[in-house]
Design an enzyme around this catalytic site. Structure first.
Site, PDB file in Angstrom:
ATOM      1  N   LYS A 208      40.355 -15.669  -1.739  1.00  0.00           N
ATOM      2  CA  LYS A 208      40.203 -17.043  -1.246  1.00  0.00           C
ATOM      3  C   LYS A 208      38.740 -17.449  -1.171  1.00  0.00           C
ATOM      4  O   LYS A 208      37.829 -16.622  -1.133  1.00  0.00           O
ATOM      5  CB  LYS A 208      40.935 -17.210   0.090  1.00  0.00           C
ATOM      6  N   ARG A 248      49.307 -10.239   1.679  1.00  0.00           N
ATOM      7  CA  ARG A 248      49.710 -10.915   0.435  1.00  0.00           C
ATOM      8  C   ARG A 248      48.511 -10.908  -0.507  1.00  0.00           C
ATOM      9  O   ARG A 248      47.486 -11.495  -0.181  1.00  0.00           O
ATOM     10  CB  ARG A 248      50.153 -12.343   0.787  1.00  0.00           C
TER      11      ARG A 248
END
Ligand code: HH2
Length: 271
Positions: A208, A248
């Site tokens: 991210k 995840r």
């Protein structure tokens, strides 16, 4: 020191985006056969769950019509469901329902609103916190107390789901969804508060944007998406060590190794 089995370590959810535009792997697995091949690769690398998604949630992503999302994900869910636990990453009730019929047993819901579907079909449900829509969520997000607000919303949704009959409820702070760099770090720093709510916790930091910002030195360019494995692993390891039951990730093999180390620690390894 015994080596932890897969049941004795935190779980690893592999990301499979069947999209042309996801921020990290967009377009790579957009063809059905490529997606299924990638799914099998993640299974071989040790993924406990494969999370199939057909609509990007990245900031400013274009919405995908329901029939298009169904056409993207259902053939992939059908092909993988006999081989691994499959979750469906969607905010659309009809897509969740069709994916369950195709074999998915977990609904990964970034809108934290689809618990009735999970209750109806007797499958698991992930409630993720987000603020705003993909179009607007990164426009100067504000919280008075990000940890308290995220924890309170997730506790509320999880107890509603439990009352509706969902037996397996996960909660996820939604790193990067309507959160600044400081918000993301506060949530990771206080992960123990979320764990204390009493539901299993899922965390997604993989590749991210905040890792691109933090991982480069002061005054340097933000790291590109494919340079963020060290930060992804560091934050996944941190999350698991704080008690997250599942992470995840895009990079399954590396994360499974980290999960084994954390599992060994949780079984009493002297470190
Ligand atoms: N992050 C993304 C998508 N789904 N689901 C959960 N539960 N938690 C997350 O942190 C999360 C999620 C965004 O990442 P990615 O799927 O890689 O990208 P995109 O949304 O662009 O497809």
């Amino acid at each position: 020191m015994p080596i932890p089995t897969d049941e004795q370590r935190p779980l690893v959810m592999g990301i499979l985006n069947v999209t042309p535009d996801s921020f990290s792997d967009g377009g790579q697995w957009f063809e059905r056969d490529e997606a299924v091949r990638r799914g099998h690769q993640m299974i071989a690398e040790g993924a406990d769950v494969v999370d199939v998604g057909g609509e990007s949630t990245r900031p400013a992503a274009a919405p995908v019509p329901e029939d298009e999302e169904l056409a993207r994900v259902i053939p992939v869910v059908e092909a993988l469901a006999g081989h691994v636990r499959v979750s469906i990453d969607t905010t659309k009730e009809a897509v969740a329902e069709a994916a369950i019929v195709a074999g998915a047993t977990l609904v990964n819901d970034v809108s934290a609103s689809l618990w009735a579907v999970a209750a109806r079909h007797g499958v698991g449900w992930v409630a993720m916190h987000r603020r705003g829509s993909p179009a607007t969520m990164q426009h100067d997000p504000h919280y008075d107390d990000v940890v308290a607000e995220v924890t309170s919303l997730l506790s509320d949704r999880a107890s509603r789901a439990t009352s509706a009959g969902v037996e397996e409820v996960w909660i996820d702070p939604g790193i990067g969804f309507g959160k600044s760099l400081d918000h993301n770090l506060s949530l990771l720093g206080a992960l123990g508060d979320l764990v204390d709510v009493g539901y299993p916790v899922l965390v997604g930091t993989s590749r991210k944007s905040f890792l691109g910002t933090l991982g480069s030195g002061p005054g340097q360019e933000r790291l590109a998406v494919d340079e963020r494995l060290p930060g992804s692993l560091a934050t996944a390891t941190w999350a698991m060590a704080q008690g997250a039951g599942m992470v995840r990730v895009h990079d399954v093999a590396a994360t499974v190794q980290a999960a084994r180390l954390v599992g060994a620690g949780q079984m009493g390894a002297p470190w």
